[in-house]
Each structure stands twice: as C-alpha cells, then as structure tokens.
Design an enzyme around this catalytic site. Structure first.
Site, short mmCIF file in Angstrom:
data_model
loop_
_atom_site.label_atom_id
_atom_site.label_comp_id
_atom_site.label_asym_id
_atom_site.label_seq_id
_atom_site.Cartn_x
_atom_site.Cartn_y
_atom_site.Cartn_z
N ARG A 1 -0.23 -25.98 95.27
CA ARG A 1 0.98 -25.74 94.47
C ARG A 1 1.79 -24.70 95.24
O ARG A 1 1.31 -23.58 95.45
CB ARG A 1 0.61 -25.25 93.07
CG ARG A 1 1.76 -24.69 92.30
CD ARG A 1 1.43 -24.48 90.83
NE ARG A 1 1.34 -25.75 90.13
CZ ARG A 1 1.38 -25.88 88.80
NH1 ARG A 1 1.50 -24.83 88.03
NH2 ARG A 1 1.30 -27.07 88.25
N ARG B 1 -4.05 -35.38 82.51
CA ARG B 1 -3.97 -34.76 83.84
C ARG B 1 -5.32 -34.86 84.55
O ARG B 1 -5.38 -35.07 85.75
CB ARG B 1 -3.56 -33.28 83.71
CG ARG B 1 -2.17 -33.03 83.11
CD ARG B 1 -1.07 -33.54 84.00
NE ARG B 1 -1.18 -33.02 85.34
CZ ARG B 1 -0.76 -31.81 85.75
NH1 ARG B 1 -0.15 -31.03 84.91
NH2 ARG B 1 -0.93 -31.41 87.00
N CYS C 1 5.78 -31.77 79.85
CA CYS C 1 4.69 -31.50 80.80
C CYS C 1 3.94 -30.22 80.44
O CYS C 1 2.79 -30.06 80.85
CB CYS C 1 5.26 -31.40 82.21
SG CYS C 1 6.52 -30.12 82.37
N ASP D 1 11.53 -30.72 79.68
CA ASP D 1 10.76 -29.69 80.41
C ASP D 1 11.52 -28.37 80.25
O ASP D 1 12.65 -28.34 79.76
CB ASP D 1 10.64 -30.11 81.89
CG ASP D 1 9.81 -29.13 82.73
OD1 ASP D 1 9.09 -28.30 82.14
OD2 ASP D 1 9.89 -29.20 83.98
N HIS E 1 6.47 -33.12 91.36
CA HIS E 1 5.23 -32.85 90.62
C HIS E 1 4.53 -34.20 90.37
O HIS E 1 4.42 -34.66 89.24
CB HIS E 1 5.56 -32.13 89.31
CG HIS E 1 4.39 -31.44 88.68
ND1 HIS E 1 3.13 -31.40 89.25
CD2 HIS E 1 4.28 -30.75 87.50
CE1 HIS E 1 2.31 -30.72 88.46
NE2 HIS E 1 2.98 -30.32 87.40
N GLN F 1 1.69 -34.70 87.78
CA GLN F 1 2.19 -34.75 86.40
C GLN F 1 2.67 -36.16 86.07
O GLN F 1 2.36 -36.70 85.00
CB GLN F 1 3.34 -33.75 86.24
CG GLN F 1 3.94 -33.72 84.85
CD GLN F 1 2.97 -33.19 83.81
OE1 GLN F 1 2.40 -32.13 84.00
NE2 GLN F 1 2.77 -33.91 82.72
#
Ligand code: CP
Ligand code: NVA
Length: 305
Positions: free
Chosen positions: A101, A287, A259, A219, A128, A131
């Site tokens: 990340r 996830r 998310c 988000d 992402h 996700q």
C-alpha cells in the site's frame, strides 16, 4: 516477468471471472482452498494505515498455508533507507508475493519492474484493485451475476471508483459516476475503460446518477494523503451525501456499498449505512475471500510458467 496486480486491467475478463469463481467457492467450502502458499512468505508493506486490507491479507495468506510478513513504511524507508527496487529485490528473496500500500503508484510499478515476483497493489493514489475484487463478488452474490447490473458511484473520482470502473468494464456492469466539478474521474481512465468495452457514464447530478440503479456506492470525500484539502472537499461534496432520500431514488432492490472506513454524516448518513439495504459488512468480509483467490492464482500462474 511474473504476473502482478497493480490495477484490475492487468487481468483478462476470463481471469477475473476465474478469481471471482474461486473466491465464491472457497468462501462456501473453505476446506477446498489449496495450500498454495505452503511454507512460503508473503510481504505486506504499508505506507498508510489499514484495518481491512492488512487483516484480510494476513488471513488469506495463513489460510493458504503461508506466512505473512507485515511491514510498516517507517520500518523499511522506501526510497529513503534504500530504493523501491532494492526493497523489492530483498523482499523477493524471501517471499513469493510482494503486496504493498503506497502513496505513489509509480513505486509499485518500479517494484514490479525490478523482480520476477508478483506484486499486488494494496491501494495506491490511483487504484485499489483488491477492493474492486471484493466489490464485484459482493454485487454478484446479491444479484446472482454482474452482467447488465447498474452501479452508481456518488462522490470523489478516486482510486476506489477507478478500479471499480475497470472491474465493471471486464464484467459487463454498467457504471454511472457522479462527482462534484473538479473531482471527476480522470479522463484518460474513462477513455481506457470505454476502449475495453465498458459502459461508463459521467453525470454531475447525484439524483440523476442513482435513478433506478441496483447499487449506490460511495467513499470518503477526503482520501488518505489528502488531509490538507479536507475543508475544501467538505464544502465541495456537501450535496453528494448518500442519504435515505437519494437511496429511495435507486431501484426497488438497490443496495448501498462503501469500501470503508466510513464517515457518518459526511458521505453517508448513519440511517443508510446502518440500515437494511447496506451490504458494507459483507463487502468487507469479501476482502479476505477475494484476496485468497488472488494470492493462490498468482503463485499457481507463476509456477506454471
Ligand atoms: N477498504 C480498505 O481498504 O480498508 P483499509 O484502509 O482499512 O484497509
Ligand atoms: N479512497 C480511500 C480508500 C480507503 C480504503 C483512500 O484512498 O483513503
């Protein structure tokens, strides 16, 4: 070069379908998941905070028989203590997958270019993809498939909707994105998604975006690394909040997705995210299932080369 996942379009439509299928099967029957990482290490590098991504990745590795090695940015000092390329070379000498990340997507590209080991994007400034895998599995579970389902993303044209847009293009989901002026999805990305055959529509009015859709997704208004813009963003996004009035304009069976982490009272009201149409906890659980499928596929694909 080993296959990596820096953005969803690193996969073909059939590879993506295969990942979603494995994730769904092993979710139902965990004992049938392969010991694809038996005795192997997987590096998990974090330059930003994480709850879901780190926990789901660690457990995905464990459930495939491997050992996760989680490292914080300050422990490694990418491009400070040593270059991103050297970090990747070192991690690749111990681990069969490097997942990271990062603030700058370019760091992932440099890592992937330096080693013959799969590199996985655990969130960057522009993408992402892990996700998006969980999002697609969740929508598929709710509606029994993806093709032709309509998803409205209301909010910032950020990393989360970018990966969702590629995922939509590869699976036949129709995507409508409503963002305030100045916060829209990158135009080049929209062109690329359309070139992949994706149906993506950009509208300003959130009410127009959600009309009759199957999914309303939002988000945070301010992503990690954008904290200095928070005040300006709070003003700009004030009428892009998902509340029960907006949800009522979506289709009769519509669900709400996020998310996470969520900011109740900003991008979504508590009534919506904690209400009956919210699938955010299923989405978060997925996830792990999707990352397990991804990690197994990456090492099996490399072994078969
Ligand atoms: N959705 C998501 O990536 O959550 P974390 O930042 O907690 O990993
Ligand atoms: N867009 C958010 C997603 C967090 C999971 C961010 O980048 O901070």
């Amino acid at each position: 070069m080993a296959r990596s996942l820096l953005e969803i379009d690193d996969l073909s439509p059939s590879e993506l379908a295969h990942l979603l299928d494995s994730a769904a099967r092993w979710k139902k029957e965990p004992d049938t998941a392969p010991r694809a990482l038996e005795g192997a290490g997987v590096a998990l590098v974090f330059e930003k905070p994480s709850a879901r991504t780190r926990t789901s990745a660690e457990l995905a590795v464990y459930s495939l028989g491997g050992h996760p090695v989680a490292l914080r940015a300050e422990e490694i000092g990418i491009d400070q203590r040593e270059s991103a390329e050297d970090v990747a070379r070192i991690l690749a000498s111990y681990c069969v997958i490097i997942a990271a990340r990062v603030f700058d997507h370019g760091v992932l590209m440099r890592m992937a270019g330096a080693v013959n080991t799969p590199v996985v994007n655990l969130l960057s400034d522009i993408a992402h993809p892990c996700q998006a895998l969980a999002d697609l599995l969740t929508i598929s579970e709710r509606f029994g498939g993806l093709e032709g389902r309509r998803v409205a993303f209301v909010g910032d044209g950020n990393n989360v909707v970018a990966s969702l847009a590629y995922g939509a293009a590869l699976t036949g989901l129709e995507l409508i994105v409503s963002s305030p002026p100045g916060y829209e999805l990158n135009e080049n990305l929209v062109d690329r998604v359309r070139n992949l055959g994706g149906s993506i529509e950009l509208v300003t009015d959130p009410h127009e975006a959600v009309r009759g859709v199957d999914v309303v997704y939002t988000d945070a208004w301010t992503s990690m690394g954008q904290e200095a813009e928070s005040e300006a963003r709070t003003k700009a996004f004030a009428t892009w909040r998902v509340d029960s009035v907006l949800m009522a304009e979506a289709g009769a069976d519509a669900v709400f997705m996020h998310c996470l982490p969520a900011h109740r009272g900003d991008e979504v009201t508590a009534e919506v995210i904690d209400g009956p149409v919210s699938v955010v906890w299923q989405q978060a659980e997925n996830r792990m299932h999707t990352k397990r499928a991804l990690f197994a596929w990456l090492v099996q694909t490399k072994e078969s080369e």
